[in-house]
Structure formats: structure tokens, C-alpha cells
Motif scaffolding. Structure first.
Motif, PDB file in Angstrom:
ATOM      1  N   MET A   1     -68.972 -83.756   1.442  1.00 25.16           N
ATOM      2  CA  MET A   1     -68.062 -84.511   0.584  1.00 25.16           C
ATOM      3  C   MET A   1     -68.203 -85.993   0.862  1.00 25.16           C
ATOM      4  SD  MET A   1     -63.899 -84.307   0.471  1.00 25.16           S
ATOM      5  CE  MET A   1     -63.804 -84.952   2.135  1.00 25.16           C
ATOM      6  N   LYS A   2     -68.292 -86.825  -0.155  1.00 24.76           N
ATOM      7  CA  LYS A   2     -68.431 -88.252   0.013  1.00 24.76           C
ATOM      8  C   LYS A   2     -67.054 -88.893   0.140  1.00 24.76           C
ATOM      9  CE  LYS A   2     -72.627 -88.303  -2.796  1.00 24.76           C
ATOM     10  NZ  LYS A   2     -73.264 -88.829  -4.010  1.00 24.76           N
ATOM     11  N   SER A   3     -67.009 -90.000   0.907  1.00 24.89           N
ATOM     12  CA  SER A   3     -65.735 -90.678   1.095  1.00 24.89           C
ATOM     13  C   SER A   3     -65.513 -91.760   0.052  1.00 24.89           C
ATOM     14  CB  SER A   3     -65.691 -91.299   2.497  1.00 24.89           C
ATOM     15  OG  SER A   3     -66.744 -92.220   2.656  1.00 24.89           O
ATOM     16  N   ASN A   4     -66.561 -92.118  -0.715  1.00 25.49           N
ATOM     17  CA  ASN A   4     -66.440 -93.178  -1.699  1.00 25.49           C
ATOM     18  C   ASN A   4     -66.256 -92.591  -3.095  1.00 25.49           C
ATOM     19  OD1 ASN A   4     -69.068 -92.132  -1.672  1.00 25.49           O
ATOM     20  ND2 ASN A   4     -69.839 -93.913  -2.736  1.00 25.49           N
ATOM     21  N   TRP A   5     -65.954 -93.499  -4.031  1.00 27.28           N
ATOM     22  CA  TRP A   5     -65.832 -93.073  -5.407  1.00 27.28           C
ATOM     23  C   TRP A   5     -67.220 -92.843  -5.988  1.00 27.28           C
ATOM     24  CZ3 TRP A   5     -61.094 -92.131  -7.431  1.00 27.28           C
ATOM     25  CH2 TRP A   5     -59.998 -92.667  -6.754  1.00 27.28           C
ATOM     26  N   SER A   6     -67.447 -91.698  -6.597  1.00 27.02           N
ATOM     27  CA  SER A   6     -68.734 -91.362  -7.184  1.00 27.02           C
ATOM     28  C   SER A   6     -68.532 -91.158  -8.681  1.00 27.02           C
ATOM     29  CB  SER A   6     -69.277 -90.072  -6.546  1.00 27.02           C
ATOM     30  OG  SER A   6     -70.240 -89.466  -7.359  1.00 27.02           O
ATOM     31  N   TRP A   7     -69.451 -91.710  -9.494  1.00 24.27           N
ATOM     32  CA  TRP A   7     -69.323 -91.562 -10.936  1.00 24.27           C
ATOM     33  C   TRP A   7     -69.343 -90.096 -11.348  1.00 24.27           C
ATOM     34  CZ3 TRP A   7     -67.256 -95.107 -13.631  1.00 24.27           C
ATOM     35  CH2 TRP A   7     -67.443 -96.444 -13.317  1.00 24.27           C
ATOM     36  N   ALA A  13     -63.615 -85.070 -12.570  1.00 19.98           N
ATOM     37  CA  ALA A  13     -62.151 -85.087 -12.493  1.00 19.98           C
ATOM     38  C   ALA A  13     -61.542 -85.371 -13.865  1.00 19.98           C
ATOM     39  CB  ALA A  13     -61.692 -86.129 -11.481  1.00 19.98           C
ATOM     40  N   LEU A  14     -62.145 -86.303 -14.607  1.00 18.34           N
ATOM     41  CA  LEU A  14     -61.656 -86.603 -15.953  1.00 18.34           C
ATOM     42  C   LEU A  14     -61.852 -85.415 -16.891  1.00 18.34           C
ATOM     43  CD1 LEU A  14     -62.838 -90.295 -16.415  1.00 18.34           C
ATOM     44  CD2 LEU A  14     -60.481 -89.480 -16.220  1.00 18.34           C
ATOM     45  N   ARG A 176     -69.234 -75.866   0.446  1.00 14.55           N
ATOM     46  CA  ARG A 176     -70.392 -75.618  -0.414  1.00 14.55           C
ATOM     47  C   ARG A 176     -70.327 -76.574  -1.589  1.00 14.55           C
ATOM     48  NH1 ARG A 176     -71.565 -70.681  -3.108  1.00 14.55           N
ATOM     49  NH2 ARG A 176     -71.414 -69.533  -1.143  1.00 14.55           N
ATOM     50  N   ASP A 177     -71.508 -77.006  -2.052  1.00 17.44           N
ATOM     51  CA  ASP A 177     -71.567 -77.966  -3.153  1.00 17.44           C
ATOM     52  C   ASP A 177     -71.146 -77.339  -4.484  1.00 17.44           C
ATOM     53  OD1 ASP A 177     -72.431 -80.028  -1.514  1.00 17.44           O
ATOM     54  OD2 ASP A 177     -74.539 -79.477  -1.743  1.00 17.44           O
ATOM     55  N   VAL A 225     -63.405 -74.098 -17.577  1.00 15.63           N
ATOM     56  CA  VAL A 225     -64.045 -75.408 -17.390  1.00 15.63           C
ATOM     57  C   VAL A 225     -63.180 -76.293 -16.496  1.00 15.63           C
ATOM     58  CG1 VAL A 225     -64.811 -77.516 -18.555  1.00 15.63           C
ATOM     59  CG2 VAL A 225     -65.234 -75.277 -19.604  1.00 15.63           C
ATOM     60  N   ALA A 226     -61.861 -76.278 -16.730  1.00 12.64           N
ATOM     61  CA  ALA A 226     -60.946 -77.158 -15.996  1.00 12.64           C
ATOM     62  C   ALA A 226     -60.925 -76.849 -14.502  1.00 12.64           C
ATOM     63  CB  ALA A 226     -59.540 -77.024 -16.580  1.00 12.64           C
ATOM     64  N   ILE A 227     -60.773 -75.584 -14.150  1.00 11.92           N
ATOM     65  CA  ILE A 227     -60.644 -75.216 -12.747  1.00 11.92           C
ATOM     66  C   ILE A 227     -61.957 -75.438 -12.002  1.00 11.92           C
ATOM     67  CG2 ILE A 227     -61.216 -72.763 -13.047  1.00 11.92           C
ATOM     68  CD1 ILE A 227     -58.404 -74.035 -10.819  1.00 11.92           C
ATOM     69  N   THR A 228     -63.086 -75.176 -12.657  1.00 14.97           N
ATOM     70  CA  THR A 228     -64.389 -75.378 -12.032  1.00 14.97           C
ATOM     71  C   THR A 228     -64.657 -76.863 -11.809  1.00 14.97           C
ATOM     72  OG1 THR A 228     -65.238 -73.392 -13.121  1.00 14.97           O
ATOM     73  CG2 THR A 228     -66.857 -74.940 -12.240  1.00 14.97           C
ATOM     74  N   ALA A 229     -64.359 -77.682 -12.813  1.00 13.24           N
ATOM     75  CA  ALA A 229     -64.585 -79.129 -12.695  1.00 13.24           C
ATOM     76  C   ALA A 229     -63.682 -79.731 -11.623  1.00 13.24           C
ATOM     77  CB  ALA A 229     -64.337 -79.806 -14.036  1.00 13.24           C
ATOM     78  N   PHE A 230     -62.446 -79.232 -11.507  1.00 14.08           N
ATOM     79  CA  PHE A 230     -61.520 -79.784 -10.521  1.00 14.08           C
ATOM     80  C   PHE A 230     -62.028 -79.573  -9.100  1.00 14.08           C
ATOM     81  CE2 PHE A 230     -58.049 -79.484  -7.520  1.00 14.08           C
ATOM     82  CZ  PHE A 230     -57.322 -80.635  -7.783  1.00 14.08           C
ATOM     83  N   PHE A 231     -62.384 -78.339  -8.764  1.00 11.82           N
ATOM     84  CA  PHE A 231     -62.825 -78.064  -7.400  1.00 11.82           C
ATOM     85  C   PHE A 231     -64.163 -78.740  -7.090  1.00 11.82           C
ATOM     86  CE2 PHE A 231     -60.131 -74.043  -7.765  1.00 11.82           C
ATOM     87  CZ  PHE A 231     -59.086 -74.615  -7.068  1.00 11.82           C
ATOM     88  N   ALA A 232     -65.019 -78.874  -8.109  1.00  9.72           N
ATOM     89  CA  ALA A 232     -66.289 -79.573  -7.908  1.00  9.72           C
ATOM     90  C   ALA A 232     -66.040 -81.055  -7.629  1.00  9.72           C
ATOM     91  CB  ALA A 232     -67.179 -79.409  -9.140  1.00  9.72           C
ATOM     92  N   ALA A 233     -65.118 -81.661  -8.365  1.00  8.26           N
ATOM     93  CA  ALA A 233     -64.784 -83.070  -8.145  1.00  8.26           C
ATOM     94  C   ALA A 233     -64.180 -83.280  -6.765  1.00  8.26           C
ATOM     95  CB  ALA A 233     -63.803 -83.547  -9.222  1.00  8.26           C
ATOM     96  N   ALA A 234     -63.324 -82.337  -6.347  1.00  9.27           N
ATOM     97  CA  ALA A 234     -62.694 -82.456  -5.035  1.00  9.27           C
ATOM     98  C   ALA A 234     -63.720 -82.428  -3.906  1.00  9.27           C
ATOM     99  CB  ALA A 234     -61.668 -81.340  -4.842  1.00  9.27           C
ATOM    100  N   ARG A 235     -64.805 -81.668  -4.102  1.00  8.98           N
ATOM    101  CA  ARG A 235     -65.856 -81.617  -3.088  1.00  8.98           C
ATOM    102  C   ARG A 235     -66.642 -82.931  -3.034  1.00  8.98           C
ATOM    103  NH1 ARG A 235     -65.199 -79.328   0.901  1.00  8.98           N
ATOM    104  NH2 ARG A 235     -67.397 -79.634   1.354  1.00  8.98           N
ATOM    105  N   ILE A 236     -66.723 -83.639  -4.152  1.00  8.07           N
ATOM    106  CA  ILE A 236     -67.533 -84.862  -4.219  1.00  8.07           C
ATOM    107  C   ILE A 236     -66.758 -86.098  -3.772  1.00  8.07           C
ATOM    108  CG2 ILE A 236     -68.824 -86.402  -5.769  1.00  8.07           C
ATOM    109  CD1 ILE A 236     -69.443 -83.921  -7.475  1.00  8.07           C
ATOM    110  N   ILE A 237     -65.553 -86.291  -4.312  1.00 10.21           N
ATOM    111  CA  ILE A 237     -64.809 -87.515  -4.014  1.00 10.21           C
ATOM    112  C   ILE A 237     -63.535 -87.263  -3.224  1.00 10.21           C
ATOM    113  CG2 ILE A 237     -65.729 -88.754  -6.007  1.00 10.21           C
ATOM    114  CD1 ILE A 237     -63.120 -88.178  -7.492  1.00 10.21           C
ATOM    115  N   GLY A 238     -63.280 -86.006  -2.862  1.00 14.79           N
ATOM    116  CA  GLY A 238     -62.104 -85.702  -2.057  1.00 14.79           C
ATOM    117  C   GLY A 238     -60.924 -85.262  -2.908  1.00 14.79           C
ATOM    118  N   SER A 239     -60.046 -84.482  -2.303  1.00 19.18           N
ATOM    119  CA  SER A 239     -58.916 -83.910  -3.037  1.00 19.18           C
ATOM    120  C   SER A 239     -57.892 -84.961  -3.430  1.00 19.18           C
ATOM    121  CB  SER A 239     -58.250 -82.812  -2.200  1.00 19.18           C
ATOM    122  OG  SER A 239     -57.890 -83.297  -0.921  1.00 19.18           O
ATOM    123  N   VAL A 240     -57.689 -85.992  -2.594  1.00 16.48           N
ATOM    124  CA  VAL A 240     -56.691 -87.017  -2.905  1.00 16.48           C
ATOM    125  C   VAL A 240     -57.143 -87.854  -4.097  1.00 16.48           C
ATOM    126  CG1 VAL A 240     -55.478 -89.056  -2.069  1.00 16.48           C
ATOM    127  CG2 VAL A 240     -55.826 -87.113  -0.539  1.00 16.48           C
TER     128      VAL A 240
END
Length: 273
Positions: A1-7, A13-14, A176-177, A225-240
Motif C-alpha cells: 500500500m502506498k502512503s501518498n496520493w495515487s491517481w 475511490a471516485l 494482496r494487490d 463494481v462499487a465494493i471491488t473498487a473501494f477495497f482496491a483503492a484502500a489497498r493503493i492509497i489507504g483506508s483513510v
């Protein structure tokens, strides 16, 4: 998981915010068509299982998990089934948009839990953003006009707490990614639980209008689509950070709720939202 904002993480997330808004609106359409909330939740889970399985097969990814991940995912399914029950029952007491505004206390809960478990460090800009967002709920709750229900608000808050716990558990224990296999198992567990609940309660009531069936049919696709995109985004830019971006959902739900469901909020609620 990255600590920075990733496009990529921001885009996911959007996407999740938009499709979760679509999930709430189509659920409202189905229930306005006299479908029982438990029937709506059940089709959401079963439909998501089919959509996710097809996506995994088309991507050449196995839905199988190791023993540890499978145990966590199946347990989380129980949490999500409970969260969905409280959220959708709230829809029957207060407008969908108001439910989602109240539900969005969850980013604050996620931030606090993540800091307590040392998953993410709270920075002052994040704290300020969360407090500003939370202050809007004060205006939402400070309403005595017709249409506000304490029971509906309580259900929305319980749903927010359960969702926050789910998000933090996934962030801490699932490494996992591609989170789609995990999401698939969560939906499978939740669907089984709801199947038992439906059999015991006998509350399987389908829509009886064309509009209700339209919402009932579109709901599982939006949700998958919504639930999959949410958890994928959380892995990339963090849950917060993901939860912060997801604050776009209640705004979209508010607008769509007015145009599609005919549910309008009061001026204080609009300002709070």
C-alpha cells in the motif's frame, strides 16, 4: 500500500463513490416498488457473486484464497450482512440521501481505528477534513421536521460502525494487490447468511412495479463494481484517504435521490450535507 496520493487510487475511490451512490438509488427504487429490504439485500449479494466470478474468470484470476485469507473473508461476510441489514432498513425510515449523509460518519471511525492500530498516521490536514465533514452531521441531526426518524438515524450509525470495522480489518490483515477474490468470498458468506435469514423470516418479497424491477436488476451490477473498487483503492492509497474521497457519495446520492426518488431534504440537512 502506498502512503501518498495515487491517481489510480483516487480514480478507483471516485468510481466506488459513483457506483455506491447508484447502489443506494437503485435499492430505493426497488423498495419504492414494494420489494422487502431483505430481498433487496439478498439479490445484491447473489448478483455481486455472479458479476465478480465472471470478472475473475475473464481476467484469468482464480477466486481461491489461502486458509487464512478465506477465514477472514468469510467472517467479514457476517459483518457485511449485518451492516447491509441496518443500512437498508434505515432507508425505510428516512430518505436515502439522509441515511448516506449520516452513514458518512464512518471516515472518522476509520481514521480513529487506523490510528489506534498504527495502520496510518493521522496528519493535521486529514484531521481537519474529518472534523469539518463531521460537523456537517450536527446540522443533519439538528432537524425536527417531518421525515427525520431517530430509529433510521441509529440504524445508519450502526451500519457506519460495522463498515468501519470491516475496512480496518481488511487493511490490516489482507495483503494482496487484487482484492476481488477476497471480495468474492465476503459476498458469498453474506449471501449464505441472508439466505438462511430469508428462509426463517419468510420476508422474500419482490417488486411489483416496472420501476421497482429496474432498480432491483441494476443493483447487483452497481454494487459489485462499487465494493471491488473501494477495497482496491484502500489497498493503493489507504483506508483513510479512500474514505475521505468517498465523501462524494452522499452528495451524489442527495442529488440523484431528489431527481429519481423524489426525496428532498430540508435546508439545514442540505447545508449539513
Amino acid at each position: 500500500m502506498k502512503s501518498n496520493w495515487s491517481w489510480r487510487g483516487i480514480a478507483l475511490a471516485l468510481l466506488s463513490a459513483v457506483t455506491f451512490s447508484g447502489t443506494s438509488i437503485t435499492a430505493g427504487m426497488a423498495m419504492q416498488g414494494h420489494a422487502h429490504p431483505m430481498s433487496v439485500i439478498a439479490i445484491r449479494f447473489f448478483g455481486a457473486i455472479v458479476v465478480l466470478y465472471v470478472l475473475l474468470r475473464l481476467s484469468g484470476i482464480s477466486p481461491c484464497l489461502n486458509w487464512r485469507e478465506r477465514t477472514i473473508a468469510l467472517t467479514l461476510g457476517i459483518l457485511q450482512a449485518s451492516q447491509s441489514y441496518f443500512l437498508y432498513t434505515s432507508f425505510t425510515h428516512i430518505p436515502v440521501a439522509l441515511t448516506m449523509i449520516i452513514f458518512y460518519v464512518f471516515p472518522l471511525f476509520v481514521a480513529i481505528l487506523s490510528a489506534m492500530l498504527r495502520l496510518e498516521r493521522l496528519t493535521w490536514p486529514v484531521v481537519a477534513g474529518l472534523l469539518v465533514a463531521f460537523s456537517g452531521l450536527v446540522l443533519v441531526f439538528n432537524v425536527t421536521e417531518e421525515g427525520f426518524s431517530v430509529t433510521g438515524a441509529q440504524f445508519a450509525i450502526i451500519a457506519a460502525v460495522l463498515w468501519s470495522v470491516m475496512v480496518v480489518i481488511i487493511a490490516k490483515y489482507i495483503n494482496r494487490d487484487d482484492t476481488r477474490p477476497v471480495t468474492f468470498h465476503i459476498q458469498f458468506s453474506a449471501a449464505l447468511l441472508f439466505m438462511v435469514m430469508l428462509v426463517v423470516s419468510g420476508n422474500f418479497q419482490l417488486p411489483d412495479t416496472t420501476r421497482g424491477w429496474a432498480g432491483f436488476s441494476m443493483l447487483p451490477v452497481f454494487y459489485a463494481v462499487a465494493i471491488t473498487a473501494f477495497f482496491a483503492a484502500a489497498r493503493i492509497i489507504g483506508s483513510v484517504r479512500t474514505s475521505l474521497i468517498m465523501n462524494a457519495e452522499p452528495l451524489m446520492t442527495l442529488i440523484l435521490g431528489a431527481f429519481i426518488l423524489g426525496q428532498f431534504l430540508t435546508t439545514p440537512q442540505l447545508v449539513g450535507g
